[in-house]
Design a protein around this motif. Structure first.
Motif, mmCIF file in Angstrom:
data_model
loop_
_atom_site.group_PDB
_atom_site.id
_atom_site.type_symbol
_atom_site.label_atom_id
_atom_site.label_comp_id
_atom_site.label_asym_id
_atom_site.label_seq_id
_atom_site.Cartn_x
_atom_site.Cartn_y
_atom_site.Cartn_z
ATOM 1 N N THR A 297 0.843 -1.194 0.000
ATOM 2 C CA THR A 297 0.000 0.000 0.000
ATOM 3 C C THR A 297 0.882 1.249 0.000
ATOM 4 O OG1 THR A 297 -0.057 0.084 2.409
ATOM 5 C CG2 THR A 297 -1.826 -1.146 1.328
ATOM 6 N N VAL A 298 0.281 2.375 -0.365
ATOM 7 C CA VAL A 298 1.016 3.639 -0.281
ATOM 8 C C VAL A 298 1.347 3.933 1.189
ATOM 9 C CG1 VAL A 298 0.975 6.089 -0.822
ATOM 10 C CG2 VAL A 298 -0.122 4.473 -2.379
ATOM 11 N N ALA A 299 0.443 3.553 2.085
ATOM 12 C CA ALA A 299 0.706 3.767 3.519
ATOM 13 C C ALA A 299 2.017 3.097 3.936
ATOM 14 C CB ALA A 299 -0.465 3.230 4.342
ATOM 15 N N GLU A 300 2.273 1.911 3.419
ATOM 16 C CA GLU A 300 3.534 1.225 3.749
ATOM 17 C C GLU A 300 4.742 1.965 3.172
ATOM 18 O OE1 GLU A 300 1.856 -3.353 4.269
ATOM 19 O OE2 GLU A 300 2.194 -2.537 2.261
ATOM 20 N N GLU A 301 4.567 2.536 1.987
ATOM 21 C CA GLU A 301 5.645 3.379 1.428
ATOM 22 C C GLU A 301 5.897 4.577 2.336
ATOM 23 O OE1 GLU A 301 5.201 4.561 -2.711
ATOM 24 O OE2 GLU A 301 3.919 2.839 -3.074
#
Lengths: 162, 162
Positions: free
Chosen positions: A2-6
């Motif tokens: 996910t973008v959150a993990e990025e």
């Protein structure tokens, strides 16, 4: 991924070099900026802001009515005494009207949103004037300097409207 | 000199080195971030964002209800498919309740604002959970990944809540 993990991965680097932990809560420049959520708009870069200096309120279009709650809190509790409004060229708010978006939402969700004001505009310069006027006339907003600008996403330039 | 005039001067330097004029309108990472207006919070730094990547919606507290209009526009018209909510330590929203701010505004302006929800919170972690839930349950919001974080203004670290 996910973008959150990025974001989490990027934050590890940011925190490793972080040296702003001492800043006070009230904005150092005693200013609140109302500016569009647009991905191409980097308020800190455009305005030369660093951490601790300004409240930055962002929403679709940088609309004043949608920022009122935040502005009252900014002024009454956190001491800001100036307002700066920034709209921008090629804004998504120029690409639709309320009727069109209400139709899209109704078609996609089944819900009637005819009560919902999405606050689009067809005249960019007028939208800045309208939002400056909204704050000037609103009796819940302090009588402070209020400026309005159009940011040009092609050139990076801030052009004064009011 | 107003802060707006300082911004104009800073922008001349920004525009002189500007090379982002080619970016498209829809956010490249297809994500919308909802985050507090606090002056100490630099979303681009904290999350590792560069221009063109994400919608950044900011208001007092980073509250979801106040971001709904912008999120609908972001998802339905500009293709974002993930939401990230960020509240932070030492937030101004932890320092008052609705009754207190209503009293301040009434005393200072003469206007009754008992109808006004300023959306403060007393439990930071719960406020993040509440706002994630608000979006998850709201039928006008797409069923997309939604993460919630607390940003620590003392350390620069992003801590996952949901």
């Amino acid at each position: 991924m996910t973008v959150a993990e990025e974001f989490e991965a990027a934050n590890v680097k940011y925190a490793a070099n972080f040296d702003k932990g001492h800043l006070p809560l009230p904005p150092g420049k005693q200013v609140a900026v109302v500016i569009c959520m647009d991905a191409r708009v980097d308020p800190a870069g455009i305005l030369g802001l660093t951490e601790g200096e300004a409240h930055v309120i962002r929403n679709a279009g940088g609309r004043a009515t949608d920022a009122l709650r935040s502005v009252i809190i900014s002024q009454r509790l956190l001491g800001t005494r100036e307002l700066v409004i920034v709209h921008h060229t090629d804004c998504g708010m120029l690409t639709f009207n309320d009727g069109q978006l209400r139709d899209i939402v109704k078609k996609e969700t089944g819900h009637n949103v005819d009560h919902f004001a999405f606050l689009p505009f067809s005249d960019l310069e007028q939208s800045v004037k309208d939002d400056v006027e909204y704050f000037k006339k609103n009796e819940l907003v302090l009588d402070v300097p209020i400026s309005g600008y159009i940011y040009d996403v092609k050139t990076g330039k801030l052009n004064k409207v009011v």
